[in-house]
Scaffold this active site. Sequence first.
Site, PDB file in Angstrom:
ATOM      1  N   GLU A  93       0.790  -1.221   0.000  1.00  0.00           N
ATOM      2  CA  GLU A  93       0.000   0.000   0.000  1.00  0.00           C
ATOM      3  C   GLU A  93       0.824   1.274   0.000  1.00  0.00           C
ATOM      4  OE1 GLU A  93      -1.944  -1.318   3.862  1.00  0.00           O
ATOM      5  OE2 GLU A  93      -2.275   0.835   3.926  1.00  0.00           O
ATOM      6  N   CYS A 106       3.634   8.358   0.091  1.00  0.00           N
ATOM      7  CA  CYS A 106       4.218   7.551   1.164  1.00  0.00           C
ATOM      8  C   CYS A 106       4.276   6.127   0.641  1.00  0.00           C
ATOM      9  CB  CYS A 106       3.320   7.647   2.400  1.00  0.00           C
ATOM     10  SG  CYS A 106       3.820   6.525   3.708  1.00  0.00           S
ATOM     11  N   CYS A 113       6.545  -6.599   7.916  1.00  0.00           N
ATOM     12  CA  CYS A 113       7.678  -6.004   8.629  1.00  0.00           C
ATOM     13  C   CYS A 113       8.121  -6.960   9.735  1.00  0.00           C
ATOM     14  CB  CYS A 113       7.240  -4.661   9.214  1.00  0.00           C
ATOM     15  SG  CYS A 113       8.595  -3.725   9.949  1.00  0.00           S
ATOM     16  N   CYS A 117       6.736  -3.561  16.097  1.00  0.00           N
ATOM     17  CA  CYS A 117       6.299  -2.482  16.995  1.00  0.00           C
ATOM     18  C   CYS A 117       4.821  -2.726  17.346  1.00  0.00           C
ATOM     19  CB  CYS A 117       6.462  -1.115  16.323  1.00  0.00           C
ATOM     20  SG  CYS A 117       8.156  -0.767  15.822  1.00  0.00           S
ATOM     21  N   CYS A 120       1.869  -0.754  15.595  1.00  0.00           N
ATOM     22  CA  CYS A 120       1.911  -0.567  14.138  1.00  0.00           C
ATOM     23  C   CYS A 120       1.204  -1.701  13.397  1.00  0.00           C
ATOM     24  CB  CYS A 120       3.368  -0.476  13.686  1.00  0.00           C
ATOM     25  SG  CYS A 120       3.535  -0.163  11.920  1.00  0.00           S
ATOM     26  N   GLY A 160       6.959  -1.583   6.326  1.00  0.00           N
ATOM     27  CA  GLY A 160       8.329  -2.079   6.212  1.00  0.00           C
ATOM     28  C   GLY A 160       9.351  -1.175   6.866  1.00  0.00           C
ATOM     29  N   GLU A 161      10.537  -1.727   7.044  1.00  0.00           N
ATOM     30  CA  GLU A 161      11.642  -0.973   7.627  1.00  0.00           C
ATOM     31  C   GLU A 161      12.680  -0.754   6.522  1.00  0.00           C
ATOM     32  OE1 GLU A 161      12.714   0.777  10.268  1.00  0.00           O
ATOM     33  OE2 GLU A 161      14.574   0.855   9.158  1.00  0.00           O
ATOM     34  N   SER A 192      12.235   6.938   6.950  1.00  0.00           N
ATOM     35  CA  SER A 192      11.931   6.759   8.373  1.00  0.00           C
ATOM     36  C   SER A 192      12.412   5.386   8.847  1.00  0.00           C
ATOM     37  CB  SER A 192      10.417   6.877   8.571  1.00  0.00           C
ATOM     38  OG  SER A 192      10.088   6.747   9.926  1.00  0.00           O
ATOM     39  N   SER A 215      11.970   6.889  14.392  1.00  0.00           N
ATOM     40  CA  SER A 215      10.789   6.609  15.211  1.00  0.00           C
ATOM     41  C   SER A 215      11.251   6.351  16.634  1.00  0.00           C
ATOM     42  CB  SER A 215      10.068   5.382  14.655  1.00  0.00           C
ATOM     43  OG  SER A 215       9.686   5.647  13.336  1.00  0.00           O
ATOM     44  N   LEU A 216      11.109   7.361  17.473  1.00  0.00           N
ATOM     45  CA  LEU A 216      11.630   7.260  18.836  1.00  0.00           C
ATOM     46  C   LEU A 216      10.527   6.791  19.795  1.00  0.00           C
ATOM     47  CD1 LEU A 216      14.238   7.691  20.401  1.00  0.00           C
ATOM     48  CD2 LEU A 216      13.557  10.062  20.788  1.00  0.00           C
ATOM     49  N   HIS A 217       9.460   7.537  19.848  1.00  0.00           N
ATOM     50  CA  HIS A 217       8.232   7.143  20.562  1.00  0.00           C
ATOM     51  C   HIS A 217       8.361   6.940  22.074  1.00  0.00           C
ATOM     52  CE1 HIS A 217       6.567   6.841  16.630  1.00  0.00           C
ATOM     53  NE2 HIS A 217       7.042   5.673  16.328  1.00  0.00           N
ATOM     54  N   ASN A 291      -2.541   6.336  15.992  1.00  0.00           N
ATOM     55  CA  ASN A 291      -3.716   5.837  15.275  1.00  0.00           C
ATOM     56  C   ASN A 291      -4.142   4.542  15.901  1.00  0.00           C
ATOM     57  OD1 ASN A 291      -4.493   7.409  12.892  1.00  0.00           O
ATOM     58  ND2 ASN A 291      -2.315   7.162  12.405  1.00  0.00           N
ATOM     59  N   CYS A 334      -0.280   3.727   7.963  1.00  0.00           N
ATOM     60  CA  CYS A 334       0.408   2.647   7.266  1.00  0.00           C
ATOM     61  C   CYS A 334      -0.041   1.244   7.671  1.00  0.00           C
ATOM     62  CB  CYS A 334       1.909   2.785   7.443  1.00  0.00           C
ATOM     63  SG  CYS A 334       2.461   2.597   9.128  1.00  0.00           S
TER      64      CYS A 334
HETATM   65  N1  SAH Z   1       9.782   1.162   9.809  1.00  0.00           N
HETATM   66  C1  SAH Z   1       9.885   2.567   9.686  1.00  0.00           C
HETATM   67  C2  SAH Z   1       8.882   3.209   8.734  1.00  0.00           C
HETATM   68  C3  SAH Z   1       7.470   2.721   8.764  1.00  0.00           C
HETATM   69  S1  SAH Z   1       6.292   3.342   9.914  1.00  0.00           S
HETATM   70  C4  SAH Z   1       9.815   3.226  11.040  1.00  0.00           C
HETATM   71  O1  SAH Z   1       9.600   2.549  12.017  1.00  0.00           O
HETATM   72  O2  SAH Z   1      10.059   4.415  11.124  1.00  0.00           O
HETATM   73  C5  SAH Z   1       6.164   5.065   9.682  1.00  0.00           C
HETATM   74  C6  SAH Z   1       5.908   5.812  10.974  1.00  0.00           C
HETATM   75  O3  SAH Z   1       4.576   5.580  11.475  1.00  0.00           O
HETATM   76  C7  SAH Z   1       6.842   5.392  12.089  1.00  0.00           C
HETATM   77  O4  SAH Z   1       7.249   6.523  12.802  1.00  0.00           O
HETATM   78  C8  SAH Z   1       5.951   4.523  12.945  1.00  0.00           C
HETATM   79  O5  SAH Z   1       6.456   4.371  14.226  1.00  0.00           O
HETATM   80  C9  SAH Z   1       4.632   5.275  12.849  1.00  0.00           C
HETATM   81  N2  SAH Z   1       3.461   4.492  13.228  1.00  0.00           N
HETATM   82  C10 SAH Z   1       3.233   3.189  13.060  1.00  0.00           C
HETATM   83  N3  SAH Z   1       2.043   2.837  13.562  1.00  0.00           N
HETATM   84  C11 SAH Z   1       1.490   3.948  14.060  1.00  0.00           C
HETATM   85  C12 SAH Z   1       0.259   4.232  14.715  1.00  0.00           C
HETATM   86  N4  SAH Z   1      -0.642   3.272  14.975  1.00  0.00           N
HETATM   87  N5  SAH Z   1       0.034   5.513  15.090  1.00  0.00           N
HETATM   88  C13 SAH Z   1       0.953   6.492  14.822  1.00  0.00           C
HETATM   89  N6  SAH Z   1       2.117   6.276  14.216  1.00  0.00           N
HETATM   90  C14 SAH Z   1       2.388   5.024  13.840  1.00  0.00           C
END
Ligand code: SAH
Length: 346
Positions: A93, A106, A113, A117, A120, A160-161, A192, A215-217, A291, A334
């Site tokens: 997608e 995007c 993946c 996470c 995700c 994907g990463e 990313s 993606s730190l979070h 999300n 995503c």
């Molecule tokens: N694998 C890469 C790129 C894919 S995800 C990465 O981890 O960065 C793209 C971004 O969306 C990342 O920052 C990821 O952490 C974030 N993401 C994934 N699921 C999410 C969700 N449910 N809500 C908000 N951001 C999300």
Amino acid sequence: MSKTDIRSLSLSELTEKTVSMGLPKYRAGQIYSWLNEKGAVSFDDMTNIGKQLRKTLDDEFYICNCKIDTKLVSQKDDTVKYLFDLSDGEYVESVVMKYKYGYTICISTQLGCKMGCSFCASAIGGFKRHLRPSEMLSEVITAQNDLGIRISHIVLMGTGEPLDNYDNVMKFLSLVTDENGLNISMRHISLSTCGIVPRIYDLAEKRLGLTLSVSLHAPNDSIRSRSMPVNLKWNIEELLKACRCYTEVTSRRISFEYAMISGLNDSDECARELSSRLRGMLCHVNLIPVNNVRENNYVRSDRERLRSFSEILQKNGINVTVRRTLGSDINASCGQLRAKKITDKK
Ligand code: SAH
């Protein structure tokens, strides 16, 4: 003999191949321009190439294309979400967003993946395979052809990463920025990563001029390891060390993605801890209200939390923005459409 994936070839590789087939050198330029600049989907589109030669090319090469399986258009903001059907029955997608400065796509870099996470949707169903450079290019070309537009910006933030599919992603970047092809500026591309530390050093060495998003979070290992298994391999300290090196070598600002999850990582205390960890870095924090994905129970932080969290970062001198949500009526974040397709097929 299996055919060669022609869209994954650079102009010089294509030239070498066609010259070895006995064709004059200029032919490679014509074919490459049809494929990448004009977005041809079959050799029959190549009208300045004779029928006999088109047949020869068809015997030697195949053109990787995506077919549109599902297309959702947001009634709110013109965001378009595609689920593309790849030739092996897999689905990928992509999302096209309209901004004042142009169209951004995007794209996905892998089918599924490995990173797992917990918030995700891309993790659902696990990892299938890497995408080839031609498949990533086809995401861009198919969307452009369908919408009749020129895409000016790309974010590698779909399923994907990207740094786990390093060689294919590097090849894709060189093809998509080629001035004889789609000619998208490297300055208009963001990649990313969840934090594959050795690859961040490799990427720094390449000095590509793209924007690196990380993606730190979470502000500390105990929170981050709970939702991002990659943190068990490379912790925040190692990750931030690599990020500092990246900004030093490239002079480019890093963008840290931070999905705000109610009660998990969104307290004032977390904001203070994050500020002290990032202090002095050439960076920017992008707060994203998480999300909700069907498979987890995360709740997005409310407006007041977002405001308080971003104020603390600002007071500590950290640049911060709250990401605008686009395409909320079409599930545009995503992995969600692909995950639904996989579950529905079962
Ligand atoms: N694998 C890469 C790129 C894919 S995800 C990465 O981890 O960065 C793209 C971004 O969306 C990342 O920052 C990821 O952490 C974030 N993401 C994934 N699921 C999410 C969700 N449910 N809500 C908000 N951001 C999300």
